[in-house]
Write a protein that holds these residues in place. Structure first.
Motif, PDB file in Angstrom:
ATOM      1  N   GLN A 299      -5.493   8.457  51.967  1.00  0.00           N
ATOM      2  CA  GLN A 299      -6.448   9.274  51.200  1.00  0.00           C
ATOM      3  C   GLN A 299      -5.704  10.129  50.171  1.00  0.00           C
ATOM      4  OE1 GLN A 299      -8.485  12.402  53.348  1.00  0.00           O
ATOM      5  NE2 GLN A 299      -9.962  12.745  51.698  1.00  0.00           N
ATOM      6  N   VAL A 300      -4.637  10.759  50.612  1.00  0.00           N
ATOM      7  CA  VAL A 300      -3.858  11.603  49.701  1.00  0.00           C
ATOM      8  C   VAL A 300      -3.283  10.762  48.557  1.00  0.00           C
ATOM      9  CG1 VAL A 300      -1.744  12.983  49.505  1.00  0.00           C
ATOM     10  CG2 VAL A 300      -3.297  13.347  51.435  1.00  0.00           C
ATOM     11  N   MET A 301      -2.725   9.630  48.901  1.00  0.00           N
ATOM     12  CA  MET A 301      -2.073   8.805  47.877  1.00  0.00           C
ATOM     13  C   MET A 301      -3.082   8.277  46.852  1.00  0.00           C
ATOM     14  SD  MET A 301       0.649   6.737  50.255  1.00  0.00           S
ATOM     15  CE  MET A 301       1.428   5.847  48.925  1.00  0.00           C
ATOM     16  N   THR A 302      -4.241   7.859  47.334  1.00  0.00           N
ATOM     17  CA  THR A 302      -5.238   7.339  46.387  1.00  0.00           C
ATOM     18  C   THR A 302      -5.830   8.484  45.559  1.00  0.00           C
ATOM     19  OG1 THR A 302      -6.879   7.355  48.164  1.00  0.00           O
ATOM     20  CG2 THR A 302      -5.849   5.246  47.660  1.00  0.00           C
ATOM     21  N   ALA A 303      -5.953   9.662  46.166  1.00  0.00           N
ATOM     22  CA  ALA A 303      -6.442  10.817  45.395  1.00  0.00           C
ATOM     23  C   ALA A 303      -5.450  11.171  44.279  1.00  0.00           C
ATOM     24  CB  ALA A 303      -6.671  12.019  46.313  1.00  0.00           C
ATOM     25  N   TYR A 304      -4.154  11.106  44.587  1.00  0.00           N
ATOM     26  CA  TYR A 304      -3.143  11.336  43.536  1.00  0.00           C
ATOM     27  C   TYR A 304      -3.341  10.332  42.402  1.00  0.00           C
ATOM     28  CZ  TYR A 304      -0.064  14.268  46.577  1.00  0.00           C
ATOM     29  OH  TYR A 304       0.470  15.244  47.363  1.00  0.00           O
TER      30      TYR A 304
END
Lengths: 386, 255
Positions: A299-304
């Protein structure tokens, strides 16, 4: 009994530390404190996903718990954006630890000054031997690392190591203690263009309780490291929080906002993220509901990716091969290969102990193969030094 | 019909210039063949002479290389990269890219003019990537550009001819070849640009992000050829608002 060194405040500079404006830090800390991720709803997430470019408010929604059920959609959108900006390229690199002496006491780190580990520092001859061995694998991109101590690993020592690295590699980065602008300029002139600094957590109060001794206690000096690196002529800067040290959603938000504001202030800066995490402990869910499991990390990586489409994302060997191989098609653009986190270790025995255990011990050749099998193009060089 | 694209005295039959670096290198040969491509760009930063996955090793013989200066932030850096490209055997063609914004990757016309002047004097065949501004294009031509490469939309956006009206002005006013570069997302957009009278199309992302990269290269070739033929044929008139009035307003006039 280890005591916290309270002889100086963690928010005040000590002698020798260059002070730069706090405009970005003030904004990031204020926004982080005010970020209430529980207020975001399914509709906010949908709105963010429907936009062509996610803004800061969308980024907050994408990092919220409400976005978790939309992880597949986030991944699909991230994949399209990554393809448009990076094609199917995945750059490979490796870290080289040249020393593990450290004067800091970071309670979570294997290198901390109270851990009784085997310490070592490579001589220039040993560094060159390691560099040659790594270069023989075909890699062209290297990250030079040390523990954080100026007394054992001076700026000049690091500079000499960088000069050697620049003989064998097209892109040289450093992950060492934060420096002053003139020191970054010197290291840049030695041949490095890339600076990686982990802020660990963007919560200053938590930061103080985790960094008990050493210069690393000084939160703002570390925070402004990337800015000083750019002022010193570096071209690429990397941002990271060690997710799981504190509330990972707030720290991921602060990391993204920090990078966003730096790029806004220095439009030429090439930005990248490293999203390391503390692995959850079994049965820890009740104690710490904010543990970072693989879905949260994705989730964090795709949000970045949705927030900063043009930024590089590096995936660590802390993660298992199966996770790494799949995120390269979605959002990650850079991955390490043939990694040793001990001092030396690319040829013969490691001279010093490792900082952390890795979960993906594959060689350069094996990682190359895996990248190809996942439909991506392994890239050894994507840099020309000018 | 003899309809060559001539850039810096070199003749090309193909008007499809291929970008590279966004699809697997092993696909290069197929994309070039399917696209009928005779000139391909490559970022010098991706060259890895003597090393692994060197993009230059994948370029088929006979292809004209168009190295770009990706990574340059100002004229001086672009000049240095161009010289490096020539030194490793990429030839005299160079596509100048000067970008100092990592977010939008928009070209800096002012610095590009400066680099064009220096490199043209050194004998390079200079093809500057530019924002479609008539004044800048004139400056580039005066500085020795062999072609100009205006963007259709932000690079990688696949948005098509967002700058249509400005490119039309360049087509009318600029005498060197106009090559639309960046932003072309689908063959129909390439076709439209060619119908407008631009001389060639450069595409990369649109091909690289297709499900079938090879087939999309074929499609671009056909679209570019169709657009070119339509331009040469002279487009029929298009009535924009309504059919022709049966009682024209000027019907009251006498000889």
């Amino acid at each position: 009994m280890i005591k916290v060194d309270r002889s100086f405040s963690h928010m005040e500079y000590v002698e020798g530390m260059e002070q730069t404006p706090h405009d970005i830090m003030d904004t990031v800390l204020k926004e982080r404190a005010e970020y209430d991720y529980n207020k975001y709803t399914e509709n906010d997430v949908r709105r963010a996903l429907n936009k062509e470019f996610a803004d800061v408010e969308d980024f907050k929604a994408l990092l919220s718990p409400a976005a978790m059920p939309f992880l597949e959609e986030m991944a699909q959108k991230a994949k399209g954006i990554t393809r448009r900006y990076f094609g199917n390229s995945v750059t490979m690199f490796t870290p080289l630890y040249i020393a593990n002496y450290c004067e800091n006491h970071c309670v979570y780190c294997g290198f901390n000054c109270y851990n009784k580990i085997k310490r070592a520092k490579l001589s220039m001859e040993e560094i060159e031997t390691e560099l040659k061995a790594i270069a023989a694998t075909g890699l062209e991109d290297i990250l030079i690392l040390t523990g954080e101590t100026r007394s054992k690993t001076s700026v000049e020592y690091i500079g000499e190591a960088v000069k050697l690295a620049a003989k064998y590699f097209k892109l040289v980065g450093i992950e060492v203690y934060p420096m002053n602008t003139d020191e970054y300029r010197y290291i840049h002139e030695c041949g490095a263009d890339y600076v990686c600094i982990y802020q660990e957590t963007y919560n200053p109060d938590k930061y103080e309780t985790l960094h008990l001794r050493g210069h690393k206690r000084i939160f703002p000096y570390r925070f402004n490291g990337q800015e000083r690196a750019l002022l010193g002529g570096m071209r690429l800067v990397s941002f990271a929080a060690l997710l799981g040290l504190d509330d990972f959603r707030k720290d991921a938000f602060a990391t993204g906002l920090h990078a966003y504001l730096i790029q806004k202030k220095y439009p030429h800066a090439e930005i990248s993220f490293s999203p390391p995490r503390l692995r959850p402990i079994i049965n820890d869910a009740s104690v710490n509901p904010n543990d970072v499991h693989e879905p949260q990390l994705l989730q964090v990586m795709t949000a970045y990716r949705l927030f900063m489409p043009f930024a590089g994302i590096t995936i660590s060997t802390r993660e298992r091969a199966g996770f790494r191989d799949n995120v390269i098609g979605i959002c990650a653009t850079k991955m390490s290969a043939g990694v040793s986190t001990g001092v030396g270790g690319h040829i013969g025995e490691e001279k010093g102990d490792e900082q952390f255990d890795i979960s993906d011990p594959r060689s350069v050749e094996e990682v190359h193969q895996a990248i190809t099998e996942h439909g991506c193009q392994p890239v050894y060089n994507d840099y020309v030094r000018v | 019909m003899d309809d060559k694209l001539i850039i810096g005295g070199h003749e090309f039959n193909s008007r499809f210039i291929l970008g590279s670096g966004k699809f697997s290198l092993e696909m290069t040969d197929k994309v070039i063949k399917n696209g009928g491509v005779e000139m391909a760009t490559l970022a010098l930063r991706r060259a890895n002479v003597g090393g692994s996955e060197n993009i230059l090793d994948y370029m088929p013989e006979g292809i004209t290389l168009l190295p770009n200066t990706s990574g340059a932030r100002n004229a001086e850096e672009a000049v240095r990269i161009a010289r490096l490209a020539r030194a490793i055997g990429c030839g005299d063609f160079v596509k100048i890219e000067v970008v100092h914004d990592s977010k939008y990757l928009l070209p800096d016309n002012y610095e590009t003019v400066k680099a064009t002047e220096i490199l043209a004097k050194e004998g390079f065949i200079v093809m500057p990537y530019m924002y479609p501004d008539l004044n800048a294009a004139r400056d580039m031509v005066n500085a020795g550009a062999a072609a100009v490469m205006p963007l259709a939309a932000p690079i990688g956006s696949n948005k098509g001819l967002s700058t249509r009206d400005f490119i039309k002005i360049l087509v009318k006013e600029i005498d060197v070849p106009i090559i639309v570069d960046a932003g072309i997302g689908r063959p129909s957009q390439a076709c439209e640009a060619m119908e407008m009278g631009v001389d060639a199309i450069m595409a990369n992302t649109a091909v690289a992000t297709a499900s079938d990269v090879g087939l999309m290269a074929t499609s671009f070739r056909l679209a570019i050829e169709a657009g070119r033929k339509a331009y040469l044929a002279g487009l029929g008139r298009v009535l924009e608002y309504k059919a022709e009035a049966s009682s024209p307003l000027t019907g009251f006039l006498r000889d």
